[in-house]
Design an enzyme around this catalytic site. Sequence first.
Site, PDB file in Angstrom:
ATOM      1  N   LYS A 118       0.648  24.810  -4.557  1.00 54.57           N
ATOM      2  CA  LYS A 118      -0.619  23.838  -3.813  1.00 54.57           C
ATOM      3  C   LYS A 118      -0.368  22.486  -4.177  1.00 54.57           C
ATOM      4  O   LYS A 118      -0.970  21.643  -4.964  1.00 54.57           O
ATOM      5  CB  LYS A 118      -1.830  24.572  -4.805  1.00 54.57           C
ATOM      6  CG  LYS A 118      -2.068  25.881  -4.729  1.00 54.57           C
ATOM      7  CD  LYS A 118      -3.266  26.295  -5.920  1.00 54.57           C
ATOM      8  CE  LYS A 118      -3.390  28.118  -5.450  1.00 54.57           C
ATOM      9  NZ  LYS A 118      -4.423  28.522  -6.498  1.00 54.57           N
ATOM     10  N   GLU A 161       3.101  39.864  -9.165  1.00 61.80           N
ATOM     11  CA  GLU A 161       1.883  39.534  -9.473  1.00 61.80           C
ATOM     12  C   GLU A 161       1.100  40.836  -9.993  1.00 61.80           C
ATOM     13  O   GLU A 161       1.210  41.822  -9.397  1.00 61.80           O
ATOM     14  CB  GLU A 161       1.341  38.813  -8.554  1.00 61.80           C
ATOM     15  CG  GLU A 161      -0.339  38.556  -8.751  1.00 61.80           C
ATOM     16  CD  GLU A 161      -1.190  38.018  -7.562  1.00 61.80           C
ATOM     17  OE1 GLU A 161      -1.165  36.651  -7.530  1.00 61.80           O
ATOM     18  OE2 GLU A 161      -1.571  38.765  -6.667  1.00 61.80           O
ATOM     19  N   LYS A 197       3.074  39.958  -3.770  1.00 60.82           N
ATOM     20  CA  LYS A 197       1.703  39.959  -4.295  1.00 60.82           C
ATOM     21  C   LYS A 197       1.171  41.110  -3.942  1.00 60.82           C
ATOM     22  O   LYS A 197       1.757  41.842  -3.155  1.00 60.82           O
ATOM     23  CB  LYS A 197       0.931  38.539  -3.675  1.00 60.82           C
ATOM     24  CG  LYS A 197       1.374  37.317  -4.460  1.00 60.82           C
ATOM     25  CD  LYS A 197       0.759  36.154  -3.919  1.00 60.82           C
ATOM     26  CE  LYS A 197       1.096  34.861  -4.644  1.00 60.82           C
ATOM     27  NZ  LYS A 197       0.346  33.726  -4.332  1.00 60.82           N
ATOM     28  N   ASP A 219      -2.092  37.597 -13.706  1.00 58.54           N
ATOM     29  CA  ASP A 219      -3.225  36.869 -12.706  1.00 58.54           C
ATOM     30  C   ASP A 219      -4.678  37.168 -13.224  1.00 58.54           C
ATOM     31  O   ASP A 219      -5.115  38.417 -13.133  1.00 58.54           O
ATOM     32  CB  ASP A 219      -3.075  36.976 -11.396  1.00 58.54           C
ATOM     33  CG  ASP A 219      -4.100  36.433 -10.526  1.00 58.54           C
ATOM     34  OD1 ASP A 219      -4.113  35.126 -10.866  1.00 58.54           O
ATOM     35  OD2 ASP A 219      -4.500  36.701  -9.619  1.00 58.54           O
ATOM     36  N   ARG A 243       0.676  -1.274  -0.064  1.00 60.80           N
ATOM     37  CA  ARG A 243      -0.307   0.060  -0.043  1.00 60.80           C
ATOM     38  C   ARG A 243       0.806   1.365  -0.103  1.00 60.80           C
ATOM     39  O   ARG A 243       0.685   2.337  -0.731  1.00 60.80           O
ATOM     40  CB  ARG A 243      -0.735  -0.014   1.247  1.00 60.80           C
ATOM     41  CG  ARG A 243      -1.828   1.314   1.376  1.00 60.80           C
ATOM     42  CD  ARG A 243      -2.603   1.734  -0.084  1.00 60.80           C
ATOM     43  NE  ARG A 243      -3.167   0.589  -0.634  1.00 60.80           N
ATOM     44  CZ  ARG A 243      -3.641   0.667  -2.036  1.00 60.80           C
ATOM     45  NH1 ARG A 243      -3.178   1.774  -2.599  1.00 60.80           N
ATOM     46  NH2 ARG A 243      -4.138  -0.444  -2.554  1.00 60.80           N
TER      47      ARG A 243
END
Length: 308
Positions: free
Chosen positions: A153, A214, A185, A235, A118
């Site tokens: 992320k 950004e 940012k 963005d 597993r």
Amino acid sequence: MPTHDRPSAVAPGLDDAWLARVVEVALDEDLGTAPGRDVTTQATVSPSATGTAELVARAAGTVAGLVVVDETLRQVAGRLGLPAPAVTFHAQDGEAVAPGQVLASLAGPVQVLLVAERTLLNLASRASGVATAAAAWARELAGTGARVLDTRKTTPGLRALEKYAVRAGGGANKRMGLHDVAMVKDNHVVAAGSVRGAIEAVRQTFPDVLVQVEADTTAQAMEALDAGADFLLLDNMPTPVLAATVAAVRERQGRDGVPAHVELEATGNLTLDRAREVAGTGVDFLSVGALTHSAPILDLALDLRPVR
């Protein structure tokens, strides 16, 4: 079937010590604190029993994470005090695979094979799912001059493996963390008082890092360019605005202290069906968080053969 001594380093940079720590933590989750125990396997399978198993793809995709197989087997064997199974690889990380394709053959103590099953499947399936997603974007962007990038992320604790998988699938990595590239940012601009103030603060404090800014509008992009940004993150811009911003930046390149080529990255609300449209604006990169935060696993299985 073809064989490989070990998985190809299609995507170099996965640190051996890091991989060993990740596998150790994953095994502790299953077995308890080392050496731990598997109460089912150790009750039903003799330590002397040997057998073979095949690591098989249950679905089509791009495989990655085969590098975990040897390390998982090695650690399990050490915990059980048994020999590590021998592994013959029939595929390499970064290779497209078909349903039913055998990726690796394993031979050795059955206890080791079952205890390791597993953990190695969890890691390899996860990595292969990310590689499969990255490969889909890489195919869509082929010939455009743009590349797909990942983001931060990622699954906590698995960032290195998932970014490895992105590279194996034909994508590229953005910054690995908060430590290697400065990303200015809107909140940083608020804290510093201006884009220029934020950039100058980074350059003064950490002169060794590149600075990306950004921008949500063409005006913000040009302000960042004038303030000395190394590259720009554009963005959530609609395609016409994105194209206009790219054109404005390209027109300034090589003039007034602006580098000869400023790297431009589109991000936000990007989907595979828009990939070529966005690439057509002239950006260098499309950053896609879904490569790591939303990619489903690639279904892999370990099939045990009769025990001797």
